[in-house]
Design a protein around this motif. Structure first.
Motif, PDB file in Angstrom:
ATOM      1  N   PRO A  82       0.826  -1.208   0.000  1.00 46.67           N
ATOM      2  CA  PRO A  82       0.000   0.000   0.000  1.00 46.67           C
ATOM      3  C   PRO A  82       0.862   1.260   0.000  1.00 46.67           C
ATOM      4  CG  PRO A  82      -0.641  -1.496   1.781  1.00 46.67           C
ATOM      5  CD  PRO A  82       0.603  -2.061   1.167  1.00 46.67           C
TER       6      PRO A  82
ATOM      7  N   SER B  85      -2.339  -6.806   9.434  1.00 49.31           N
ATOM      8  CA  SER B  85      -3.780  -6.566   9.415  1.00 49.31           C
ATOM      9  C   SER B  85      -4.045  -5.218   8.736  1.00 49.31           C
ATOM     10  CB  SER B  85      -4.288  -6.540  10.853  1.00 49.31           C
ATOM     11  OG  SER B  85      -5.554  -5.943  10.899  1.00 49.31           O
ATOM     12  N   TRP B  86      -5.077  -5.166   7.895  1.00 48.70           N
ATOM     13  CA  TRP B  86      -5.452  -3.871   7.293  1.00 48.70           C
ATOM     14  C   TRP B  86      -5.762  -2.866   8.403  1.00 48.70           C
ATOM     15  CZ3 TRP B  86      -4.323  -2.847   2.528  1.00 48.70           C
ATOM     16  CH2 TRP B  86      -4.355  -3.844   1.553  1.00 48.70           C
TER      17      TRP B  86
ATOM     18  N   ILE C 170      -2.482  -1.086   9.684  1.00 50.32           N
ATOM     19  CA  ILE C 170      -1.530  -0.689   8.660  1.00 50.32           C
ATOM     20  C   ILE C 170      -0.781   0.593   9.061  1.00 50.32           C
ATOM     21  CG2 ILE C 170      -2.895   0.731   7.060  1.00 50.32           C
ATOM     22  CD1 ILE C 170      -1.728  -1.964   5.235  1.00 50.32           C
TER      23      ILE C 170
ATOM     24  N   ASN D 123     -12.666 -10.621   2.801  1.00 45.42           N
ATOM     25  CA  ASN D 123     -13.026  -9.375   2.108  1.00 45.42           C
ATOM     26  C   ASN D 123     -13.699  -9.644   0.775  1.00 45.42           C
ATOM     27  OD1 ASN D 123     -12.347  -7.192   3.790  1.00 45.42           O
ATOM     28  ND2 ASN D 123     -10.175  -7.566   3.444  1.00 45.42           N
TER      29      ASN D 123
ATOM     30  N   ARG E 239      -8.740  -4.393  -1.677  1.00 48.78           N
ATOM     31  CA  ARG E 239      -8.185  -4.941  -0.446  1.00 48.78           C
ATOM     32  C   ARG E 239      -7.951  -6.441  -0.567  1.00 48.78           C
ATOM     33  NH1 ARG E 239      -9.719  -2.352   5.315  1.00 48.78           N
ATOM     34  NH2 ARG E 239      -9.133  -0.431   4.278  1.00 48.78           N
TER      35      ARG E 239
ATOM     36  N   ASN F 234      -5.813 -10.063  -0.146  1.00 47.41           N
ATOM     37  CA  ASN F 234      -4.928 -10.626   0.870  1.00 47.41           C
ATOM     38  C   ASN F 234      -3.582 -10.925   0.214  1.00 47.41           C
ATOM     39  OD1 ASN F 234      -5.066 -13.146  -0.364  1.00 47.41           O
ATOM     40  ND2 ASN F 234      -6.411 -14.039   1.177  1.00 47.41           N
TER      41      ASN F 234
ATOM     42  N   THR G 222     -11.869  -6.281  10.348  1.00 48.47           N
ATOM     43  CA  THR G 222     -11.611  -5.500   9.153  1.00 48.47           C
ATOM     44  C   THR G 222     -12.725  -4.502   8.892  1.00 48.47           C
ATOM     45  OG1 THR G 222     -10.547  -7.442   8.300  1.00 48.47           O
ATOM     46  CG2 THR G 222     -10.984  -5.687   6.742  1.00 48.47           C
TER      47      THR G 222
ATOM     48  N   ASP H 113      -9.276   3.109   7.925  1.00 55.27           N
ATOM     49  CA  ASP H 113      -7.964   2.862   7.330  1.00 55.27           C
ATOM     50  C   ASP H 113      -7.993   2.908   5.814  1.00 55.27           C
ATOM     51  OD1 ASP H 113      -6.729   2.448   9.726  1.00 55.27           O
ATOM     52  OD2 ASP H 113      -7.281   0.341   9.779  1.00 55.27           O
ATOM     53  N   SER H 114      -9.175   3.045   5.225  1.00 57.07           N
ATOM     54  CA  SER H 114      -9.272   2.844   3.786  1.00 57.07           C
ATOM     55  C   SER H 114      -8.410   3.794   2.966  1.00 57.07           C
ATOM     56  CB  SER H 114     -10.723   2.934   3.325  1.00 57.07           C
ATOM     57  OG  SER H 114     -11.233   4.160   3.724  1.00 57.07           O
TER      58      SER H 114
END
Ligand SMILES: C[S@@+](CC[C@H](N)C(=O)[O-])C[C@H]1O[C@@H](n2cnc3c(N)ncnc32)[C@H](O)[C@@H]1O
Length: 275
Positions: free
Chosen positions: A67, A92-93, A96, A122, A128, A130, A243, A249-250
């Protein structure tokens, strides 16, 4: 199903001084240990001997799918891939923000272009992916299509990633470079958004014949039950909750839509999946 070696010509990709991995291309990850080992695709690949671990502070000379990237991976990255393989950041998202990106990564840090996750956590969510999906997407785009499929054979739901994304993956794999990918992605998203809006207009037109639809839930086709029967699934629900509870967090992924857009895109994906 365990990984098969798809054969010839890949020996040169094994890391010098490393035990040969059971996957024909060199894959690696920085593992921050955030995820439950039973639910984590990176850990599963590690158990199967398909991926090696990198230390914090260690840089990676191949393609780093992260990311933290600024431009999408493209076929122009093939040579870098051939010199070092691909790596991901297993975390983990939701956490992050805690990743020390300056102490990991490498010279070729890349985002992934628009693709839809099909993992049980997801499912149906754009951007998003994995770790397994991210590595498979990177391999596919730089030209290792068979190897991308081979990697996903390690997951019961793995075939769905190609069912849903193959058209886009082929578009990206036929691009020249990351600018080209960004252009094609933009066009694709605009077309999808337009057909979604047209569809909604048609539905709205039909609405007068259907009585009062207030509060009628949108039919959602992201049922994960059929794909969550493997050993990874036990803790996946918890991770899924984690999540979805941390949507703030997006913005961590440069191309990722805002929360409002996220809903729009999930609806678009649902429409596409139903088509
Ligand atoms: C945040 S971890 C989540 C891992 C998950 N717990 C699992 O079971 O694999 C996913 C990693 O895949 C890569 N990734 C996924 N989607 C990406 C995207 N759109 N752009 C760049 N990297 C992405 C990144 O390395 C990211 O850190």
């Amino acid at each position: 199903m365990g990984p098969r070696n798809s054969g010839k010509g890949h020996d040169k990709h094994n890391f010098k001084g490393q035990k040969a991995l059971k996957f024909p291309l060199p894959l690696a990850m920085w593992d921050f240990g955030h995820c439950n080992p039973n639910a984590c695709s990176g850990k599963r690949l590690e158990r199967l001997g398909c991926i090696r671990n990198l230390r914090i502070g260690q840089k990676f000379k191949g393609v780093v799918v992260t990311p933290n990237g600024k431009s999408p991976v493209s076929p122009a990255d093939r040579e870098i891939f051939d010199n070092g393989g691909a790596s991901v950041v297993e975390c983990s998202w939701a956490k992050i923000d805690e990743i020390p990106f300056s102490r990991i990564g490498g010279r070729c840090e890349r985002l992934l272009p628009y693709l839809v996750a099909t993992n049980p956590i997801n499912y149906g969510r754009p951007w998003r992916l994995n770790c397994a999906e991210a590595l498979a997407a990177c391999m596919y785009i730089v030209g290792y299509k068979d190897e991308a499929r081979l990697l996903m054979e390690n997951f019961k739901w793995g075939h769905a990633f190609f069912d849903v994304n193959e058209e886009l993956l082929d578009i990206y794999a036929s691009c020249k470079d990351s600018d080209d990918i960004q252009q094609k992605q933009k066009q694709y998203l605009e077309d999808m958004e337009e057909s979604y809006r047209e569809q909604r207009t048609t539905d709205f037109g039909d609405i007068w014949t259907q009585g009062n639809l207030n509060h009628k839930p949108i039919a959602v086709s992201n049922d994960t039950s059929s794909s969550s029967s493997d050993s990874e699934s036990i803790e996946e629900t918890n991770l899924a909750e984690e999540t979805t509870n941390t949507r703030e967090d997006s913005e961590q992924i440069a191309n990722e839509p805002t929360e409002e857009d996220d809903d729009l895109w999930r609806n678009i994906v649902r429409m596409k999946l139903k088509a």
